[in-house]
Design an enzyme around this catalytic site. Structure first.
Site, PDB file in Angstrom:
ATOM      1  N   ARG A 218      55.415  46.036  43.462  1.00 33.53           N
ATOM      2  CA  ARG A 218      54.555  45.134  42.692  1.00 33.53           C
ATOM      3  C   ARG A 218      53.152  45.032  43.272  1.00 33.53           C
ATOM      4  O   ARG A 218      52.275  44.375  42.703  1.00 33.53           O
ATOM      5  CB  ARG A 218      55.174  43.732  42.645  1.00 33.53           C
TER       6      ARG A 218
ATOM      7  N   CYS B   6      51.803  41.599  42.641  1.00 33.45           N
ATOM      8  CA  CYS B   6      52.197  40.724  43.732  1.00 33.45           C
ATOM      9  C   CYS B   6      53.697  40.402  43.628  1.00 33.45           C
ATOM     10  O   CYS B   6      54.208  40.159  42.543  1.00 33.45           O
ATOM     11  CB  CYS B   6      51.440  39.401  43.783  1.00 33.45           C
TER      12      CYS B   6
ATOM     13  N   HIS C 271      35.638  70.821  19.664  1.00 32.29           N
ATOM     14  CA  HIS C 271      34.593  69.858  19.269  1.00 32.29           C
ATOM     15  C   HIS C 271      33.905  69.249  20.481  1.00 32.29           C
ATOM     16  O   HIS C 271      33.258  68.215  20.367  1.00 32.29           O
ATOM     17  CB  HIS C 271      35.207  68.770  18.383  1.00 32.29           C
TER      18      HIS C 271
ATOM     19  N   TRP D 206      48.900  42.583  45.396  1.00 28.33           N
ATOM     20  CA  TRP D 206      48.052  43.515  44.665  1.00 28.33           C
ATOM     21  C   TRP D 206      46.746  42.762  44.461  1.00 28.33           C
ATOM     22  O   TRP D 206      46.699  41.771  43.736  1.00 28.33           O
ATOM     23  CB  TRP D 206      48.680  43.892  43.323  1.00 28.33           C
TER      24      TRP D 206
ATOM     25  N   LYS E  48      53.556  48.026  39.835  1.00 27.72           N
ATOM     26  CA  LYS E  48      54.538  48.313  38.787  1.00 27.72           C
ATOM     27  C   LYS E  48      54.431  47.325  37.631  1.00 27.72           C
ATOM     28  O   LYS E  48      54.497  47.698  36.476  1.00 27.72           O
ATOM     29  CB  LYS E  48      55.932  48.227  39.412  1.00 27.72           C
TER      30      LYS E  48
ATOM     31  N   GLU F 120      48.037  59.398  37.747  1.00 28.37           N
ATOM     32  CA  GLU F 120      48.357  58.163  38.475  1.00 28.37           C
ATOM     33  C   GLU F 120      49.012  58.422  39.821  1.00 28.37           C
ATOM     34  O   GLU F 120      48.821  57.656  40.745  1.00 28.37           O
ATOM     35  CB  GLU F 120      49.162  57.186  37.613  1.00 28.37           C
TER      36      GLU F 120
ATOM     37  N   LYS G 210      50.730  60.534  33.796  1.00 33.07           N
ATOM     38  CA  LYS G 210      51.667  60.655  34.921  1.00 33.07           C
ATOM     39  C   LYS G 210      51.006  61.416  36.065  1.00 33.07           C
ATOM     40  O   LYS G 210      51.070  61.017  37.214  1.00 33.07           O
ATOM     41  CB  LYS G 210      52.918  61.401  34.433  1.00 33.07           C
TER      42      LYS G 210
ATOM     43  N   ASN H 148      51.594  34.534  42.677  1.00 33.31           N
ATOM     44  CA  ASN H 148      51.417  35.707  41.831  1.00 33.31           C
ATOM     45  C   ASN H 148      50.773  35.219  40.546  1.00 33.31           C
ATOM     46  O   ASN H 148      51.320  34.333  39.884  1.00 33.31           O
ATOM     47  CB  ASN H 148      52.783  36.349  41.534  1.00 33.31           C
ATOM     48  N   GLY H 149      49.611  35.796  40.208  1.00 37.05           N
ATOM     49  CA  GLY H 149      48.915  35.371  38.999  1.00 37.05           C
ATOM     50  C   GLY H 149      47.433  35.237  39.293  1.00 37.05           C
ATOM     51  O   GLY H 149      46.953  35.739  40.320  1.00 37.05           O
TER      52      GLY H 149
ATOM     53  N   GLU I 286      50.901  61.349  27.791  1.00 42.54           N
ATOM     54  CA  GLU I 286      51.827  60.844  28.811  1.00 42.54           C
ATOM     55  C   GLU I 286      51.817  61.757  30.045  1.00 42.54           C
ATOM     56  O   GLU I 286      51.804  61.275  31.181  1.00 42.54           O
ATOM     57  CB  GLU I 286      53.229  60.717  28.208  1.00 42.54           C
TER      58      GLU I 286
HETATM   59  O1  M6R Z   1      56.131  47.218  32.244  1.00 36.79           O
HETATM   60  P1  M6R Z   1      55.365  47.851  31.128  1.00 36.79           P
HETATM   61  O2  M6R Z   1      56.133  48.918  30.438  1.00 36.79           O
HETATM   62  O3  M6R Z   1      54.818  46.856  30.153  1.00 36.79           O
HETATM   63  O4  M6R Z   1      54.129  48.540  31.840  1.00 36.79           O
HETATM   64  C1  M6R Z   1      53.108  49.134  31.094  1.00 36.79           C
HETATM   65  C2  M6R Z   1      52.247  50.005  31.964  1.00 36.79           C
HETATM   66  O5  M6R Z   1      51.638  49.243  32.963  1.00 36.79           O
HETATM   67  C3  M6R Z   1      53.046  51.141  32.609  1.00 36.79           C
HETATM   68  O6  M6R Z   1      53.698  51.918  31.667  1.00 36.79           O
HETATM   69  C4  M6R Z   1      52.106  52.042  33.450  1.00 36.79           C
HETATM   70  O7  M6R Z   1      51.238  52.720  32.603  1.00 36.79           O
HETATM   71  C5  M6R Z   1      52.939  53.012  34.289  1.00 36.79           C
HETATM   72  N1  M6R Z   1      52.544  52.912  35.663  1.00 36.79           N
HETATM   73  C6  M6R Z   1      52.774  54.411  33.908  1.00 36.79           C
HETATM   74  O8  M6R Z   1      53.585  55.265  34.645  1.00 36.79           O
END
Ligand code: M6R
Length: 607
Positions: free
Chosen positions: A28, A2, A503, A76, A602, A487, A484, A100-101, A480
């Site tokens: 956000r 948010c 396995h 969000w 984000k 997502e 990526k 927000n929260g 990673e």
């Molecule tokens: O702001 P942060 O680095 O703490 O965020 C952690 C994760 O939410 C963030 O890395 C998330 O996995 C990304 N969207 C990945 O691309």
């Protein structure tokens, strides 16, 4: 999670300022959006809608509101589906509020308010907050906010308008970020500075439990007991150009291409006589001498950066390191050694799980070192030591340049730790730093492969499942790469340690299933190539990412990407760029909203 923005000034430009701010905060969350504003008659009006900002803009275009003061929100969804009704601001006749929260005791509050005659029209926790403030409001906004704060459990950043006070914005926070920015044209509240960078770089950080009153010509701050507070003015080191696409079709691509620069910006200030030196950040040389165990705690991509950090710290400094997902760490009663150190990594510095883990460590008396990108964020402020990464603003939800600079700091910390513990000589340290700088520069050569990678990524466009494999540090990269891709492209993917396939997961490999194999470590190459052959024998389509000098027979794979011949330990800096570009081009090919993938935000400020 948010985004909140608010503006009050002398000119009737509030609606466009709010819309611009929301546009900058849309990363956000983007399930719904809305604004409340005082119109030219001083009447408090709310316009909101499910969906993205263009829908809100269309509604506003029909009204053409003129306003000098308002608040806005981009959501969000947590409590209640994305809908017009559940969109913020939530309001009563007297009060309008953005949040927000999460209000954790909202059911209790709802019951209390229902008994007092309030009815509810949404499924949100936030509606209870606005009605609670309304209930306590007897003409004094501060008293209403103060009393509400005593009743509310959970996290909040609130922006509040009271119908009786046109031109005034009230703000209050607990465990969710909020800043108050100031300019000659008027003053602002915002979830972060990126919302208002076009207007100002000067801002105050609102601390836990403080209340701000924002007026066109001044801002004032109070403790919850209503004692006035003087607050420091900070100046953001980000500028508006950094927070714009700069000719790239997406923020993600721009941010991928910014990596060579971001790496240099992060590495250079940490060097003295060619060696890592963090004394300006309060970590004197020798800081790591006594440290006998390290926990790295983070989420998502930041956690994957921590996994690279583990390999480096254990290899170079011979100190045991555990890497943990923050949301698990805080609930498992972690065992600490005699001289432990916790390193938390976070781009945003606001991730609720990571922040909670940090607080747990502090309560246990364990020193916490934070690696953070956003200046003045909660994690940066609460940690005992903070090392900023200098990636500049990362707007795309998928983290790219922030990951690279996080691992750059891991290299420097590992070397510093090894030097402090006598496991590395100064000459070796200087050589290590030189290699790190070469690796950072070599990311530019990998970026030059973007078009070739785009051609490969077209093959992924129609597929449903994909596998990433690698051994050692390449396994951390595989995780990673998989995150990526899934997502932003919504292709299901899994990452496995290459040796684990046999396995179980190898049963999923059949004719045409794509596999991305990382083999950047000469010492593990032969073993990984054997695993690739096992995949090929079952019909898998393999992209092999390896070094230029790898003695592999190109016929062992279907596609080959060769990377610069860096020292093996530094290969992640080069290899991750390929993985980011594969994900990006596959997502573009599938027509996905690359910068704002579905269901994500984000900055994850809820647990
Ligand atoms: O702001 P942060 O680095 O703490 O965020 C952690 C994760 O939410 C963030 O890395 C998330 O996995 C990304 N969207 C990945 O691309």
């Amino acid at each position: 999670m948010c985004g909140i923005v608010g503006f009050t000034g002398e000119k009737p430009c509030a609606v466009s300022v709010l819309m611009e701010g929301l546009c900058n905060l849309e990363y956000r969350g983007y399930d719904s959006a809305g604004i409340s504003y005082f119109d030219s008659q001083g009447t408090l009006t709310t316009v909101k809608t499910q969906g993205r900002l263009d829908r809100l803009q269309a509604k506003l275009d029909q009204i053409q509101p003129q306003s000098c003061c308002g608040i806005g929100h981009t959501r969000w969804a947590t409590h209640g589906e994305p809908s017009d009704q559940n969109a913020h601001p939530h309001f009563t006749e007297k009060v309008s509020l953005v949040h927000n929260g999460i209000i954790e005791n909202y059911q209790e509050l709802r019951q209390f308010l229902a008994e007092k005659g309030y009815s509810f029209s949404t499924e949100t926790d936030t509606e209870t907050a606005v009605k609670l403030i309304d209930y306590f409001y007897q003409g004094d906004p501060f008293q209403a906010l103060r009393k509400a704060a005593q009743w509310i459990e959970g996290s909040y950043a609130f922006g509040v308008l009271f119908a009786d006070f046109p031109g005034h914005i009230y703000a209050m926070r607990k465990d969710s970020p909020l800043i108050v920015a100031v300019s000659d044209e008027g003053n602002f509240i915002a979830s972060d500075i990126s919302a208002v960078l076009r207007h100002t770089r000067r801002y105050h950080l609102l601390s836990e439990g403080e209340i701000a009153l924002v007026m066109p010509d001044r801002v004032t701050f109070f403790t919850i007991e209503m004692d006035p507070i003087e607050k420091e003015v900070h100046t953001a080191d980000w500028n508006i150009e950094q927070a714009q696409k700069g000719g790239y079709p997406h923020f993600m691509l721009k941010e991928i291409f910014e990596q060579p620069e971001a790496l240099q910006a992060t590495i250079s200030p940490r060097l003295s006589h060619g060696l890592p030196d963090f004394s300006v950040n309060g970590l004197e040389n020798g800081f790591f001498r006594e440290v006998d165990s390290i926990h790295i705690v983070a989420c998502g991509t930041a956690m994957h950066a921590g996994m690279v950090g583990k390999t480096l710290l254990e290899k170079l400094a011979r100190v045991p390191v555990e890497v943990e997902v923050a949301s698990e760490f805080r609930y498992r009663d972690p065992i600490f050694s005699t001289h432990p150190l916790v390193i938390v990594i976070s781009q945003s510095g606001e991730t609720a799980d990571t922040l909670a883990a940090l607080r747990l460590c502090k309560r246990s008396g364990v020193p916490v070192l934070a690696v953070v990108n956003v200046t003045g964020s909660s994690i940066a402020r609460e940690a005992d030591y903070c090392l900023y990464t200098y990636a500049g603003p990362e707007i795309a939800v998928a983290s790219t340049k922030a990951y690279s600079v996080q691992i750059a700091l891991m290299y420097l910390l590992a070397a510093r730790c090894a030097l402090d513990k006598g496991k590395m000589t100064e000459e070796e340290g200087q050589q290590f730093v030189k290699q790190l700088q070469e690796a950072a520069a070599a990311t530019a050569d990998v970026l030059a492969l973007s078009d070739r990678i785009a051609v490969y990524a077209q093959e992924l466009v129609p597929i449903h499942d994909l596998f990433f494999v690698g051994r050692g540090i390449d396994y951390a990269l595989a995780l990673e790469g998989s995150l990526k891709l899934k997502e932003i492209s919504y292709i299901h993917s899994e990452a496995y340690a290459a040796g684990e396939l046999k396995h179980g997961p190898i049963s999923l490999i059949s004719e045409g299933v794509p596999v991305i194999a990382l083999a950047t470590q000469p010492a593990l190459l032969a073993k990984t190539v054997s695993n690739i052959k096992e995949i090929k024998a079952r019909g898998g389509q393999v992209l092999l990412i390896t070094r230029e000098d790898s003695p592999v027979d190109p016929s062992c794979c279907d596609h080959l990407i060769s990377l610069p011949n860096l020292d093996p330990l530094f290969m992640p800096l080069a290899a991750v760029v390929v993985l980011q570009l594969v994900a990006y081009h596959a997502a573009v090919g599938r027509g996905c909203d690359v910068d704002k993938p579905r269901n994500l935000a984000k900055s994850v400020t809820v647990e």
